[in-house]
Design a protein around this motif. Sequence first.
Motif, PDB file in Angstrom:
ATOM      1  N   ALA A   1       0.857  -1.191   0.000  1.00  0.00           N
ATOM      2  CA  ALA A   1       0.000   0.000   0.000  1.00  0.00           C
ATOM      3  C   ALA A   1       0.891   1.239   0.000  1.00  0.00           C
ATOM      4  O   ALA A   1       1.874   1.312   0.738  1.00  0.00           O
ATOM      5  N   SER A   2       0.549   2.203  -0.826  1.00  0.00           N
ATOM      6  CA  SER A   2       1.416   3.370  -0.962  1.00  0.00           C
ATOM      7  C   SER A   2       0.858   4.639  -0.333  1.00  0.00           C
ATOM      8  O   SER A   2       1.579   5.616  -0.176  1.00  0.00           O
ATOM      9  N   PHE A   3      -0.433   4.648   0.030  1.00  0.00           N
ATOM     10  CA  PHE A   3      -0.935   5.790   0.793  1.00  0.00           C
ATOM     11  C   PHE A   3      -1.834   5.267   1.913  1.00  0.00           C
ATOM     12  O   PHE A   3      -2.871   4.682   1.694  1.00  0.00           O
ATOM     13  N   VAL A   4      -1.345   5.455   3.115  1.00  0.00           N
ATOM     14  CA  VAL A   4      -1.982   4.903   4.311  1.00  0.00           C
ATOM     15  C   VAL A   4      -2.240   6.037   5.301  1.00  0.00           C
ATOM     16  O   VAL A   4      -1.320   6.784   5.660  1.00  0.00           O
ATOM     17  N   ALA A   5      -3.490   6.168   5.707  1.00  0.00           N
ATOM     18  CA  ALA A   5      -3.839   7.130   6.753  1.00  0.00           C
ATOM     19  C   ALA A   5      -3.787   6.412   8.094  1.00  0.00           C
ATOM     20  O   ALA A   5      -4.305   5.298   8.228  1.00  0.00           O
ATOM     21  N   VAL A   6      -3.163   7.046   9.071  1.00  0.00           N
ATOM     22  CA  VAL A   6      -2.840   6.349  10.315  1.00  0.00           C
ATOM     23  C   VAL A   6      -3.607   6.874  11.528  1.00  0.00           C
ATOM     24  O   VAL A   6      -3.358   6.435  12.651  1.00  0.00           O
ATOM     25  N   GLY A   7      -4.541   7.802  11.308  1.00  0.00           N
ATOM     26  CA  GLY A   7      -5.309   8.323  12.427  1.00  0.00           C
ATOM     27  C   GLY A   7      -6.249   9.416  11.971  1.00  0.00           C
ATOM     28  O   GLY A   7      -6.358   9.720  10.776  1.00  0.00           O
ATOM     29  N   ALA A   8      -6.925  10.028  12.927  1.00  0.00           N
ATOM     30  CA  ALA A   8      -7.866  11.107  12.655  1.00  0.00           C
ATOM     31  C   ALA A   8      -7.722  12.180  13.718  1.00  0.00           C
ATOM     32  O   ALA A   8      -7.391  11.888  14.875  1.00  0.00           O
ATOM     33  N   ASP A   9      -7.989  13.423  13.332  1.00  0.00           N
ATOM     34  CA  ASP A   9      -7.828  14.519  14.282  1.00  0.00           C
ATOM     35  C   ASP A   9      -8.726  14.359  15.509  1.00  0.00           C
ATOM     36  O   ASP A   9      -8.307  14.614  16.640  1.00  0.00           O
ATOM     37  N   VAL A  10      -9.950  13.882  15.298  1.00  0.00           N
ATOM     38  CA  VAL A  10     -10.887  13.732  16.418  1.00  0.00           C
ATOM     39  C   VAL A  10     -10.365  12.731  17.444  1.00  0.00           C
ATOM     40  O   VAL A  10     -10.356  13.004  18.653  1.00  0.00           O
ATOM     41  N   THR A  11      -9.937  11.563  16.978  1.00  0.00           N
ATOM     42  CA  THR A  11      -9.481  10.534  17.906  1.00  0.00           C
ATOM     43  C   THR A  11      -8.178  10.923  18.597  1.00  0.00           C
ATOM     44  O   THR A  11      -7.990  10.651  19.789  1.00  0.00           O
ATOM     45  N   GLU A  12      -7.282  11.572  17.857  1.00  0.00           N
ATOM     46  CA  GLU A  12      -6.021  11.997  18.457  1.00  0.00           C
ATOM     47  C   GLU A  12      -6.254  13.084  19.498  1.00  0.00           C
ATOM     48  O   GLU A  12      -5.671  13.064  20.581  1.00  0.00           O
ATOM     49  N   PHE A  13      -7.115  14.039  19.188  1.00  0.00           N
ATOM     50  CA  PHE A  13      -7.436  15.119  20.123  1.00  0.00           C
ATOM     51  C   PHE A  13      -8.117  14.566  21.366  1.00  0.00           C
ATOM     52  O   PHE A  13      -7.755  14.890  22.504  1.00  0.00           O
ATOM     53  N   SER A  14      -9.119  13.702  21.148  1.00  0.00           N
ATOM     54  CA  SER A  14      -9.846  13.110  22.266  1.00  0.00           C
ATOM     55  C   SER A  14      -8.912  12.292  23.149  1.00  0.00           C
ATOM     56  O   SER A  14      -8.941  12.392  24.388  1.00  0.00           O
ATOM     57  N   GLY A  15      -8.068  11.485  22.519  1.00  0.00           N
ATOM     58  CA  GLY A  15      -7.137  10.650  23.279  1.00  0.00           C
ATOM     59  C   GLY A  15      -6.145  11.480  24.085  1.00  0.00           C
ATOM     60  O   GLY A  15      -5.842  11.151  25.241  1.00  0.00           O
ATOM     61  N   ALA A  16      -5.652  12.557  23.490  1.00  0.00           N
ATOM     62  CA  ALA A  16      -4.681  13.401  24.185  1.00  0.00           C
ATOM     63  C   ALA A  16      -5.317  14.090  25.390  1.00  0.00           C
ATOM     64  O   ALA A  16      -4.710  14.179  26.470  1.00  0.00           O
ATOM     65  N   LEU A  17      -6.549  14.551  25.240  1.00  0.00           N
ATOM     66  CA  LEU A  17      -7.224  15.208  26.358  1.00  0.00           C
ATOM     67  C   LEU A  17      -7.541  14.229  27.478  1.00  0.00           C
ATOM     68  O   LEU A  17      -7.383  14.548  28.661  1.00  0.00           O
TER      69      LEU A  17
ATOM     70  N   ALA B   1      -5.906  11.505  28.150  1.00  0.00           N
ATOM     71  CA  ALA B   1      -4.642  11.154  28.790  1.00  0.00           C
ATOM     72  C   ALA B   1      -4.198  12.247  29.755  1.00  0.00           C
ATOM     73  O   ALA B   1      -3.700  11.973  30.852  1.00  0.00           O
ATOM     74  N   LEU B   2      -4.396  13.494  29.345  1.00  0.00           N
ATOM     75  CA  LEU B   2      -4.034  14.608  30.222  1.00  0.00           C
ATOM     76  C   LEU B   2      -4.898  14.610  31.486  1.00  0.00           C
ATOM     77  O   LEU B   2      -4.388  14.755  32.605  1.00  0.00           O
ATOM     78  N   ALA B   3      -6.199  14.413  31.311  1.00  0.00           N
ATOM     79  CA  ALA B   3      -7.093  14.370  32.468  1.00  0.00           C
ATOM     80  C   ALA B   3      -6.750  13.209  33.391  1.00  0.00           C
ATOM     81  O   ALA B   3      -6.787  13.335  34.626  1.00  0.00           O
ATOM     82  N   ALA B   4      -6.404  12.067  32.792  1.00  0.00           N
ATOM     83  CA  ALA B   4      -6.092  10.876  33.581  1.00  0.00           C
ATOM     84  C   ALA B   4      -4.870  11.092  34.463  1.00  0.00           C
ATOM     85  O   ALA B   4      -4.789  10.554  35.576  1.00  0.00           O
ATOM     86  N   ARG B   5      -3.930  11.900  33.991  1.00  0.00           N
ATOM     87  CA  ARG B   5      -2.730  12.152  34.803  1.00  0.00           C
ATOM     88  C   ARG B   5      -3.054  12.924  36.072  1.00  0.00           C
ATOM     89  O   ARG B   5      -2.281  12.915  37.025  1.00  0.00           O
ATOM     90  N   TYR B   6      -4.211  13.554  36.098  1.00  0.00           N
ATOM     91  CA  TYR B   6      -4.635  14.290  37.281  1.00  0.00           C
ATOM     92  C   TYR B   6      -5.829  13.641  37.955  1.00  0.00           C
ATOM     93  O   TYR B   6      -6.488  14.254  38.797  1.00  0.00           O
ATOM     94  N   GLY B   7      -6.136  12.399  37.573  1.00  0.00           N
ATOM     95  CA  GLY B   7      -7.159  11.635  38.239  1.00  0.00           C
ATOM     96  C   GLY B   7      -8.570  11.851  37.750  1.00  0.00           C
ATOM     97  O   GLY B   7      -9.498  11.221  38.243  1.00  0.00           O
TER      98      GLY B   7
END
Length: 266
Positions: free
Chosen positions: A230-246, A248-254
């Motif tokens: 495969a020569s063009f592969v999308a590896v994520g989406a802005d929504v999931t990356e943003f949601s996951g990052a937030l 993870a940040l919240a989880a670090r503070y309980g």
Amino acid sequence: MPAPRNHFKAALKAGRQQIGLWLNMGEALTAEIAGTAGFDWLVIDGEHGPNDLRSIMAQLQALSASPSEVVVRPPMGETWFIKQLLDIGARTLLVPMVDSAREAEELVRAVRYPPRGVRGVGAAVARASGFNAIPDYAETAADEICLIVQAETMAAIRDLENIAAVDGVDGIFIGPADLSADMGYLGRMEAPEVQEVIDKAIVTIVKAGKAAGILTFSESLNRHYLDLGASFVAVGADVTEFSGALKALAARYGRAAGKPAPRPGY
């Protein structure tokens, strides 16, 4: 002066692997941020994102200085909407739910001016031509428009060789979520039966001399598809990356664990 060079189309033709990201937020600012991240291509999603013609144009404008090639996915392969997308400056289209070579041929005609196609001639007032700043746009546009069709049903898989043989189709993108649902494995695209179909499809596309693409949120699967050709592969989406990052940040503070916020001291 010809239409600007489409580096993504050139990369696919040369067989250079391109890593992409899905943009589902429908916002110009987040698209602009994604354009600085280093992806080869970004998909403005009009099928599963809250987008209309104006929000798509705003994101195209926000990404005009980005080195990432912008791919636009319309909600459907309607000629009238493709005409509008091309005029506002989209030059790489990813069209969903293409089930046959006949449908692919109609899409090729939709992205080309007469007499080779049916695209409406309005370049003089279009953003695509720099509002007539590119005098040779109409004559050269087809050379730089990249058409990718999505195969995401078993009907498309059965006609895959014929779809890949259509002149003017630059790549075929496997839609694993819809394909797995069509096969009776809704929400289970990692099922061995689904993966066997996807693997064979990628091999078939590459063997036909066309670029093969796919999107998953699994790094192991993405790397497997890249290894498969495969020569063009999308590896994520802005929504999931943003949601996951937030989260993870919240989880670090309980917070993610449901712990109450500490009362402010007085």
